[in-house]
Every structure is written in C-alpha cells, then in structure tokens.
Write an enzyme that holds these catalytic residues in place. Structure first.
Site, PDB file in Angstrom:
ATOM      1  N   TYR A   1      19.547  18.841   1.670  1.00 46.25           N
ATOM      2  CA  TYR A   1      19.803  20.326   1.581  1.00 46.25           C
ATOM      3  C   TYR A   1      19.482  20.820   0.134  1.00 46.25           C
ATOM      4  O   TYR A   1      19.564  19.959  -0.924  1.00 46.25           O
ATOM      5  CB  TYR A   1      21.201  20.579   1.696  1.00 46.25           C
ATOM      6  CG  TYR A   1      22.212  20.246   0.837  1.00 46.25           C
ATOM      7  CD1 TYR A   1      22.736  21.015  -0.102  1.00 46.25           C
ATOM      8  CD2 TYR A   1      22.859  19.073   1.067  1.00 46.25           C
ATOM      9  CE1 TYR A   1      23.799  20.683  -0.969  1.00 46.25           C
ATOM     10  CE2 TYR A   1      23.814  18.637   0.169  1.00 46.25           C
ATOM     11  CZ  TYR A   1      24.264  19.507  -0.971  1.00 46.25           C
ATOM     12  OH  TYR A   1      25.431  19.114  -1.660  1.00 46.25           O
ATOM     13  N   CYS A   2      19.162  22.194   0.034  1.00 43.59           N
ATOM     14  CA  CYS A   2      18.819  22.926  -1.187  1.00 43.59           C
ATOM     15  C   CYS A   2      19.096  24.510  -0.953  1.00 43.59           C
ATOM     16  O   CYS A   2      19.526  24.495   0.051  1.00 43.59           O
ATOM     17  CB  CYS A   2      17.335  22.576  -1.562  1.00 43.59           C
ATOM     18  SG  CYS A   2      16.272  22.928  -0.534  1.00 43.59           S
ATOM     19  N   THR A   3      18.882  25.118  -1.853  1.00 45.35           N
ATOM     20  CA  THR A   3      19.067  26.576  -1.651  1.00 45.35           C
ATOM     21  C   THR A   3      18.345  27.344  -0.287  1.00 45.35           C
ATOM     22  O   THR A   3      19.336  27.914   0.469  1.00 45.35           O
ATOM     23  CB  THR A   3      18.614  27.478  -2.986  1.00 45.35           C
ATOM     24  OG1 THR A   3      19.164  26.757  -3.967  1.00 45.35           O
ATOM     25  CG2 THR A   3      19.256  28.772  -2.778  1.00 45.35           C
TER      26      THR A   3
ATOM     27  N   CYS B   1      13.777  20.918  -0.217  1.00 46.71           N
ATOM     28  CA  CYS B   1      13.981  19.682   0.871  1.00 46.71           C
ATOM     29  C   CYS B   1      12.601  19.212   1.781  1.00 46.71           C
ATOM     30  O   CYS B   1      12.725  18.134   2.228  1.00 46.71           O
ATOM     31  CB  CYS B   1      15.119  19.968   1.641  1.00 46.71           C
ATOM     32  SG  CYS B   1      16.457  19.816   0.503  1.00 46.71           S
TER      33      CYS B   1
ATOM     34  N   ILE C   1      20.986  26.243   2.372  1.00 51.58           N
ATOM     35  CA  ILE C   1      22.488  26.450   2.153  1.00 51.58           C
ATOM     36  C   ILE C   1      22.450  28.090   2.618  1.00 51.58           C
ATOM     37  O   ILE C   1      23.521  28.471   3.133  1.00 51.58           O
ATOM     38  CB  ILE C   1      22.810  26.346   0.611  1.00 51.58           C
ATOM     39  CG1 ILE C   1      22.808  24.842   0.275  1.00 51.58           C
ATOM     40  CG2 ILE C   1      24.376  26.618   0.466  1.00 51.58           C
ATOM     41  CD1 ILE C   1      22.772  24.606  -1.116  1.00 51.58           C
TER      42      ILE C   1
END
Length: 298
Positions: free
Chosen positions: A182-184, A189, A211
């Site tokens: 996961y990432c912003t 990703c 996210i």
C-alpha cells in the site's frame, strides 16, 4: 471553490518532451499549480485550482488516447498548497532507480500485483487472517504518523532504498504469505508489487487507489490508523475526527502528527515535533539550535 486532483496513469509514452510541453501549456491556461512527472512509463500528477478549471483539465487530458482510463482522485485543498507549477520529464514516474526493470503496456505495469478494492481487502483478511501481511510502500518517515495495523515498515529514507531492502534476506519469512502493498494513491505499489514478484514474493497484492481510497471507504473504522502524510503544504490528512495520533514528538514524547523542518538550514531535517515544542525550539537538536543561533547572530 478550489480542490486538488491526484492522478497517475501507466501507459507507453513515445515522446515525453512533447507531452511535457502540452501539459505545461494546459495547466498554465487553466491557472493550475502543482507537480506533474512524465516518463516513458506514463504520467503522475497532483494539481490544485478552481474546481471548474480542474474539470476542464480532466476532460482535455483524457483526450490523449493513452490517458482515457485515468482515474482522478479529488482532495481538499487549493492551488496555494503548491508554491508553483512544475512539469518535468524523468526516467521513472517513481524513482526506484531501476527504469529498465519496469515494463508497461496500455493496461499498466506488466507483472504487478493483483488490485484489491478496500472491501476486497477486508474479504482477504477474513479469508486468510494472519497469513496476510501489510507491506508499506512509502518512505519510513511517512509511516510514523499513519499506517495499517501491524504493517511491515521497510527501512527506507528514499524510494531507491526499496531495491536494497528487497534484495536483502530481511523479508524471506513472508515471501510465501499474502503480501498487500500500500502507498498514498497507489502508484508506488504498482511498481513495488512487480519488483517484489520478480524477487520471489509469491502472492502479492496492491491496495487499489491506495490509502486515499481506503480512507474514503472506511475512514478510521477499518485497519488504517493515524494520519496520511502528503507532499504539499498540508503535510498530513485525517479521514475523520476519530483519527489517532500515533506519531511521537522528538522532544516531549507526546503524540503528534505534526512534521517540521529543522530551522537550521544546512540540516533542514524533517522531524515530528508537536506545535508547542516547535514554538519553544524550532531545531531538531540542541546541536542545531546552537549552530543556528551562531548563524543568526554572526
């Protein structure tokens, strides 16, 4: 009314410099500010401005055939959250340092992990329980104020650090588990999941929309805890008034989500410091405070 747009699209770009000129001209015409990166792999941007101008930006950007399926995410903020407009051509959309290892086609990154919508993530957790591992695809300092529960946080100061992390034996014990990256907003990703699969991770997923989308779906009622670090003047976002403060102030050790740069310019280190402590001393250490005082009085 003003808003901020976040977006990315992986698609082959034959002439990034031509695309750069078009995007800069378009943004200047619509009075948008922000940051857009273009490479042979596609486009990645965050721009702010009047909501009607942003809608025109979306419409005109989608006229480029490779960007028709681009998903644009809306976020609170204004053009003034950005100091200026930057449109740059770089070897990679995200600087992992391996531009030739990343391959894309019209469908996206070749060999990336399976996309999971927020609700699908919850279904996977119900199905596999402890065999699911969250793997943070951001720089480690971002995770100081917000992360998924029990997530693996790699030792990374920059995105390029992921390569040495993945090439080490640190994560051999999770290579057979279901790993959810996961990432912003999802872009890091897309690449990270493909790099992990090439390095022996067998069951790799990526949180679709990152996210940001998870927060829109579940706020602070799911598996996310804390605040989301963002790369503009806002510094962080919270999804509800129930958001936890999980960051630790370097001075008083109280909980905070407030990042500050050390006031001693040669240092400029980004640290967690609550507003009260920052008002008292605006440097990251006594050493920097002494040097800063010397610099000011000299």
């Amino acid at each position: 009314m003003e808003k901020i747009l976040l977006f990315y699209k992986f698609t082959p770009i034959k002439d990034p410099d031509v695309l750069k000129l078009w995007q800069r001209t378009l943004c200047e015409k619509l009075n948008l500010k922000g940051r857009i990166i273009i490479s042979k792999h596609g486009i990645n941007g965050t721009v702010g401005g009047d909501i009607e101008d942003l809608k025109r930006y979306i419409k005109e950007t989608k006229q480029f055939s490779g960007f028709k399926g681009t998903e644009f995410k809306w976020s609170d903020g204004t053009r003034e959250n950005f100091p200026k407009l930057q449109v740059k051509v770089r070897p990679e959309l995200v600087s992992f340092g391996v531009p030739d290892e990343v391959k894309v086609n019209q469908k996206g990154v070749i060999g990336a992990g399976k996309h999971l919508k927020p609700a699908e993530l919850h279904n996977l957790l119900k199905e596999k329980g402890d065999d699911v591992v969250f793997f943070d695809g951001r720089n480690a300092y971002e995770a100081q104020i917000g992360k998924f529960k029990d997530a693996v946080i790699p030792d990374t100061r920059t995105t390029k650090d992921f390569i040495s992390e993945l090439d080490s034996d640190k994560y051999d014990d999770i290579k057979d588990k279901a790993v959810v990256t996961y990432c912003t907003g999802g872009i890091r990703c897309e690449i990270l999941s493909s790099l992990m699969k090439k390095r022996g991770f067998k069951d790799v997923y990526q949180l679709d929309g990152g996210i940001v989308k998870y927060g829109e779906a579940f706020a602070d009622e799911g598996f996310w805890e804390g605040s989301l670090y963002v790369f503009d003047d806002r510094m962080n976002l919270e999804f509800s008034d129930k958001a936890k403060k999980i960051g630790i102030c370097i001075r008083c050790k109280g909980n905070t989500s407030n990042f500050e740069n050390c006031a001693y310019k040669p240092c400029n280190n980004l640290v967690l410091m609550c507003e009260k402590c920052h008002q008292a001393i605006d440097t990251c250490s006594k050493i920097c405070a002494n040097k800063n005082n010397t610099l000011v009085t000299a």
